[in-house]
Design an enzyme around this catalytic site. Structure first.
Site, PDB file in Angstrom:
ATOM      1  N   HIS A 119     -51.315  21.156   8.365  1.00  0.00           N
ATOM      2  CA  HIS A 119     -51.175  19.693   8.274  1.00  0.00           C
ATOM      3  C   HIS A 119     -52.407  19.019   8.884  1.00  0.00           C
ATOM      4  O   HIS A 119     -52.988  18.090   8.315  1.00  0.00           O
ATOM      5  CB  HIS A 119     -49.942  19.214   9.054  1.00  0.00           C
ATOM      6  N   HIS A 178       1.603   3.038  -3.314  1.00  0.00           N
ATOM      7  CA  HIS A 178       0.580   3.771  -4.075  1.00  0.00           C
ATOM      8  C   HIS A 178       0.883   5.265  -4.161  1.00  0.00           C
ATOM      9  O   HIS A 178       0.618   5.896  -5.173  1.00  0.00           O
ATOM     10  CB  HIS A 178      -0.792   3.633  -3.399  1.00  0.00           C
ATOM     11  N   GLN A 202       0.826  -1.216   0.000  1.00  0.00           N
ATOM     12  CA  GLN A 202       0.000   0.000   0.000  1.00  0.00           C
ATOM     13  C   GLN A 202       0.855   1.260   0.000  1.00  0.00           C
ATOM     14  O   GLN A 202       0.485   2.269  -0.588  1.00  0.00           O
ATOM     15  CB  GLN A 202      -0.968  -0.013   1.187  1.00  0.00           C
ATOM     16  N   GLU A 260      -8.567   1.838   6.102  1.00  0.00           N
ATOM     17  CA  GLU A 260      -9.184   1.344   4.862  1.00  0.00           C
ATOM     18  C   GLU A 260      -9.074  -0.185   4.811  1.00  0.00           C
ATOM     19  O   GLU A 260     -10.054  -0.888   4.634  1.00  0.00           O
ATOM     20  CB  GLU A 260      -8.451   1.983   3.668  1.00  0.00           C
ATOM     21  N   HIS A 261      -7.838  -0.690   4.973  1.00  0.00           N
ATOM     22  CA  HIS A 261      -7.620  -2.150   4.971  1.00  0.00           C
ATOM     23  C   HIS A 261      -7.019  -2.583   6.292  1.00  0.00           C
ATOM     24  O   HIS A 261      -6.085  -1.941   6.787  1.00  0.00           O
ATOM     25  CB  HIS A 261      -6.600  -2.563   3.898  1.00  0.00           C
ATOM     26  N   ASP A 306      -7.449  -6.240  -3.627  1.00  0.00           N
ATOM     27  CA  ASP A 306      -7.282  -5.145  -4.588  1.00  0.00           C
ATOM     28  C   ASP A 306      -7.687  -5.570  -5.997  1.00  0.00           C
ATOM     29  O   ASP A 306      -8.216  -4.774  -6.769  1.00  0.00           O
ATOM     30  CB  ASP A 306      -5.806  -4.713  -4.651  1.00  0.00           C
TER      31      ASP A 306
HETATM   32  N1  LIG Z   1      -9.014   4.373  -1.290  1.00  0.00           N
HETATM   33  C1  LIG Z   1      -9.182   3.663  -2.368  1.00  0.00           C
HETATM   34  O1  LIG Z   1     -10.147   2.945  -2.512  1.00  0.00           O
HETATM   35  C2  LIG Z   1      -8.152   3.725  -3.483  1.00  0.00           C
HETATM   36  C3  LIG Z   1      -8.195   2.817  -4.569  1.00  0.00           C
HETATM   37  C4  LIG Z   1      -7.240   2.932  -5.609  1.00  0.00           C
HETATM   38  C5  LIG Z   1      -6.298   3.945  -5.559  1.00  0.00           C
HETATM   39  N2  LIG Z   1      -6.310   4.799  -4.482  1.00  0.00           N
HETATM   40  C6  LIG Z   1      -5.437   5.937  -4.406  1.00  0.00           C
HETATM   41  O2  LIG Z   1      -5.642   6.670  -5.611  1.00  0.00           O
HETATM   42  C7  LIG Z   1      -4.553   7.533  -5.768  1.00  0.00           C
HETATM   43  C8  LIG Z   1      -4.132   7.591  -7.226  1.00  0.00           C
HETATM   44  O3  LIG Z   1      -3.350   8.741  -7.324  1.00  0.00           O
HETATM   45  P1  LIG Z   1      -2.620   9.164  -8.652  1.00  0.00           P
HETATM   46  O4  LIG Z   1      -1.930  10.448  -8.361  1.00  0.00           O
HETATM   47  O5  LIG Z   1      -1.835   8.000  -9.135  1.00  0.00           O
HETATM   48  O6  LIG Z   1      -3.791   9.393  -9.725  1.00  0.00           O
HETATM   49  P2  LIG Z   1      -5.076  10.345  -9.732  1.00  0.00           P
HETATM   50  O7  LIG Z   1      -5.753  10.068 -11.042  1.00  0.00           O
HETATM   51  O8  LIG Z   1      -5.885  10.205  -8.508  1.00  0.00           O
HETATM   52  O9  LIG Z   1      -4.506  11.830  -9.761  1.00  0.00           O
HETATM   53  C9  LIG Z   1      -3.856  12.350 -10.884  1.00  0.00           C
HETATM   54  C10 LIG Z   1      -4.370  13.758 -11.125  1.00  0.00           C
HETATM   55  O10 LIG Z   1      -4.054  14.601 -10.020  1.00  0.00           O
HETATM   56  C11 LIG Z   1      -3.946  15.922 -10.489  1.00  0.00           C
HETATM   57  N3  LIG Z   1      -2.800  16.566  -9.834  1.00  0.00           N
HETATM   58  C12 LIG Z   1      -1.568  16.049  -9.629  1.00  0.00           C
HETATM   59  N4  LIG Z   1      -0.772  16.963  -9.040  1.00  0.00           N
HETATM   60  C13 LIG Z   1      -1.517  18.089  -8.872  1.00  0.00           C
HETATM   61  C14 LIG Z   1      -1.274  19.374  -8.316  1.00  0.00           C
HETATM   62  N5  LIG Z   1      -0.081  19.689  -7.808  1.00  0.00           N
HETATM   63  N6  LIG Z   1      -2.277  20.279  -8.313  1.00  0.00           N
HETATM   64  C15 LIG Z   1      -3.513  19.968  -8.792  1.00  0.00           C
HETATM   65  N7  LIG Z   1      -3.793  18.761  -9.323  1.00  0.00           N
HETATM   66  C16 LIG Z   1      -2.822  17.830  -9.363  1.00  0.00           C
HETATM   67  C17 LIG Z   1      -3.730  15.885 -11.982  1.00  0.00           C
HETATM   68  O11 LIG Z   1      -4.807  16.500 -12.613  1.00  0.00           O
HETATM   69  C18 LIG Z   1      -3.739  14.395 -12.323  1.00  0.00           C
HETATM   70  O12 LIG Z   1      -4.544  14.124 -13.454  1.00  0.00           O
HETATM   71  C19 LIG Z   1      -3.443   7.044  -4.827  1.00  0.00           C
HETATM   72  O13 LIG Z   1      -3.404   7.932  -3.746  1.00  0.00           O
HETATM   73  C20 LIG Z   1      -3.948   5.682  -4.375  1.00  0.00           C
HETATM   74  O14 LIG Z   1      -3.492   5.381  -3.093  1.00  0.00           O
HETATM   75  C21 LIG Z   1      -7.208   4.715  -3.475  1.00  0.00           C
HETATM   76  N1  LIG Z   2      -5.162  -0.652  -2.729  1.00  0.00           N
HETATM   77  C1  LIG Z   2      -5.988   0.230  -3.539  1.00  0.00           C
HETATM   78  C2  LIG Z   2      -7.086   0.749  -2.654  1.00  0.00           C
HETATM   79  O1  LIG Z   2      -6.590   1.516  -1.638  1.00  0.00           O
HETATM   80  C3  LIG Z   2      -6.595  -0.439  -4.728  1.00  0.00           C
HETATM   81  C4  LIG Z   2      -5.621  -0.906  -5.761  1.00  0.00           C
HETATM   82  C5  LIG Z   2      -5.770  -0.900  -7.098  1.00  0.00           C
HETATM   83  N2  LIG Z   2      -4.684  -1.441  -7.633  1.00  0.00           N
HETATM   84  C6  LIG Z   2      -3.896  -1.819  -6.668  1.00  0.00           C
HETATM   85  N3  LIG Z   2      -4.442  -1.460  -5.518  1.00  0.00           N
HETATM   86 ZN   LIG Z   3      -3.413  -1.436  -3.669  1.00  0.00          ZN
END
Ligand SMILES: NC(=O)c1ccc[n+]([C@@H]2O[C@H](COP(=O)([O-])OP(=O)(O)OC[C@H]3O[C@@H](n4cnc5c(N)ncnc54)[C@H](O)[C@@H]3O)[C@@H](O)[C@H]2O)c1
Ligand SMILES: N[C@H](CO)Cc1c[nH]c[nH+]1
Ligand SMILES: [Zn+2]
Length: 434
Positions: free
Chosen positions: A415, A257, A254, A322-323, A356
């Site tokens: 009413h 990510h 995690q 979350e997990h 996941d």
């Molecule tokens: N909680 C859940 O269920 C779950 C599931 C899957 C993934 N996640 C999380 O999703 C997230 C994915 O993040 P990611 O960054 O790879 O993709 P993302 O698509 O969430 O974010 C990317 C976008 O963020 C914006 N951005 C980046 N820097 C910026 C800035 N300085 N100012 C304004 N906007 C900005 C841009 O527009 C970009 O398109 C990770 O934090 C991961 O842990 C959570």
């Molecule tokens: N762990 C993420 C949710 O917090 C989900 C994910 C997608 N791909 C891999 N991991």
């Molecule tokens: Zn994951």
């Protein structure tokens, strides 16, 4: 990863997400999109995602989805189909039916379940591409019967040129037919308020980074949202029987990510604590996303040593992760005592990535302590309910006085009269007839 005794760990988690600057950035993006529509959407896409688009280029044509099959391995298609089948089977079990109950006095009460008409699903794609999040968003919406599912994802997923082909194939497999190449806060605002190119939706679901999470919170009210599913989190609750190699690997799964992801071990064993600390450092070296995982572990990681499993359970319930993985001798014995956790993984073979990607339960799960009051995405996120009330004359004559009584105690004579006029007329009609 620092080792701390439970009494020294600050369990008061920040409920506020993001820095003041991040909050301000998101407010500005949302308000610009709301005022300027496509113009601002294209400007932010160029500025934040380094992609120059025209309005006509925002929508991803079906041919682009189909063309992506040539760029992915057949083994990926097989795996995503297996995962999709498991996810669909799990979510089918969540379906609800409308119901109606005739009462003995001839009245009828019920609840009508309808799918939402148009929903937006966010598939993250900044630091990594998430084809699995396509399935986790789209399948429950389909099971609920949503007719219009609109997917958005950043335009150059994973830093590459164009949308990642694995995301495109996952979308094709899931049957997505309306998709736009926009990400971040600007995509959330476009879905919520609409632009010239994107019609507004009723609800936005899906995970994302801090900008996505803050934007969902900002637009909530104009549309519904699933939950705040922000940067990923894992808590492992372990005793001395846990394998430190497995624990460290799961924590790092995690942490990789996001720099803002959090990975915490809660353990009764000082020996395990030290072994996991060493293992995390060792395994970090081999991770391609070492820089992200190291920043996450450094800022948000911890190994909390507790005196007993009971204390560990208390810590877990206060963290509301979350997990949660329970890696103790008898994991089943403790599952029922976990009050706050989005997903609970039991025993050494239920490593978090099983959930996941594959097992079937949803991986879009509330973070930052919000598992205290919200749940993983499910079919309920994509339905709404209407109550159905049919009162027979007999039921109204029998219960009218009680309704009038309650209305008058609220000082709402209008009413009371709505009921009273009926009682008078029907009572009069009955005495005229007989
Ligand atoms: N909680 C859940 O269920 C779950 C599931 C899957 C993934 N996640 C999380 O999703 C997230 C994915 O993040 P990611 O960054 O790879 O993709 P993302 O698509 O969430 O974010 C990317 C976008 O963020 C914006 N951005 C980046 N820097 C910026 C800035 N300085 N100012 C304004 N906007 C900005 C841009 O527009 C970009 O398109 C990770 O934090 C991961 O842990 C959570
Ligand atoms: N762990 C993420 C949710 O917090 C989900 C994910 C997608 N791909 C891999 N991991
Ligand atoms: Zn994951």
């Amino acid at each position: 990863m620092k080792i701390v005794p439970a009494r020294e760990f600050d369990l008061k988690r920040e409920v506020e997400y993001g820095t003041p600057e991040q909050n301000e950035t998101v407010r500005r993006i949302v308000s610009d999109i709301r005022r300027e529509g496509d113009g601002a959407l294209l400007r932010y896409t160029e500025q934040l995602d380094r992609t120059k688009l025209t309005a006509a280029g925002l929508r991803v044509p079906q041919e682009e989805l189909q063309a992506a099959y040539a760029a992915v391995e057949p083994s990926f298609v097989t795996a995503i189909r297996q995962a999709a089948a498991n996810i669909r089977a799990f979510h089918e079990k969540q379906k609800r039916n409308s119901w109606m109950d005739w009462q003995p006095d001839g009245s009828l009460l019920g609840q009508v379940i309808r799918p939402l008409k148009r929903v937006g699903v966010y598939v993250p794609g900044g630091k990594a591409a998430y084809p699995s999040s396509v399935l986790m968003n789209v399948i429950p919406a389909q099971v609920a019967g949503v007719p219009e599912i609109v997917m958005v994802t950043p335009p150059s997923t994973n830093g590459g040129e164009g949308i990642n082909p694995y995301i495109l194939v996952a979308a094709a497999e899931a049957g997505v037919n309306e998709m736009y190449r926009v990400g971040g806060a600007q995509a959330i605002a476009a879905l919520a308020y609409g632009t010239e190119s994107i019609a507004p939706v009723d609800k936005i679901c899906g995970p994302g980074n801090i900008y996505v999470a803050l934007a969902k919170r900002e637009v909530y009210g104009a549309v519904d949202i699933d939950s705040i599913a922000g940067p990923s989190e894992i808590v492992v609750l372990a005793d001395e029987t846990a394998n430190p190699v497995y624990v460290a690997a799961d924590l790092l799964s995690q942490a990789e990510h996001d720099e803002m992801a959090s990975a915490i071990l809660v353990t009764t064993s000082a020996v395990l604590a030290e072994a996991v600390q060493a293992e995390v450092s060792r395994q970090l070296e081999a991770l391609p996303r070492k820089a992200i995982a190291a920043a996450s572990v450094e800022q948000y990681g911890a190994i909390i040593v507790v005196d007993s499993i009971d204390e560990g359970i208390d810590v877990v319930n206060r963290l509301a992760p979350e997990h949660l993985e329970i890696l103790v001798q008898e994991p089943m014995a403790y599952a029922g005592r976990i009050e706050n956790a989005g997903a609970i993984f039991l025993g050494p073979y239920s490593s978090e990535p099983v959930g996941d990607y594959f097992a079937g339960p949803n991986h879009i799960i509330p973070t930052n302590g919000t598992a205290r009051f919200s749940s993983p995405v499910d079919v309920d996120d994509f339905i709404k309910k209407s109550s159905l009330i049919y009162y027979s004359k007999e039921a109204l004559l029998h219960n009218g006085a009680a309704i009038i009584e309650l209305a008058r105690h609220e000082g709402l004579e209008g009413h009371a009269r709505a009921i009273a006029v009926r009682l008078e007329q029907e009572g009069k009609a009955e005495s005229d007839n007989g």
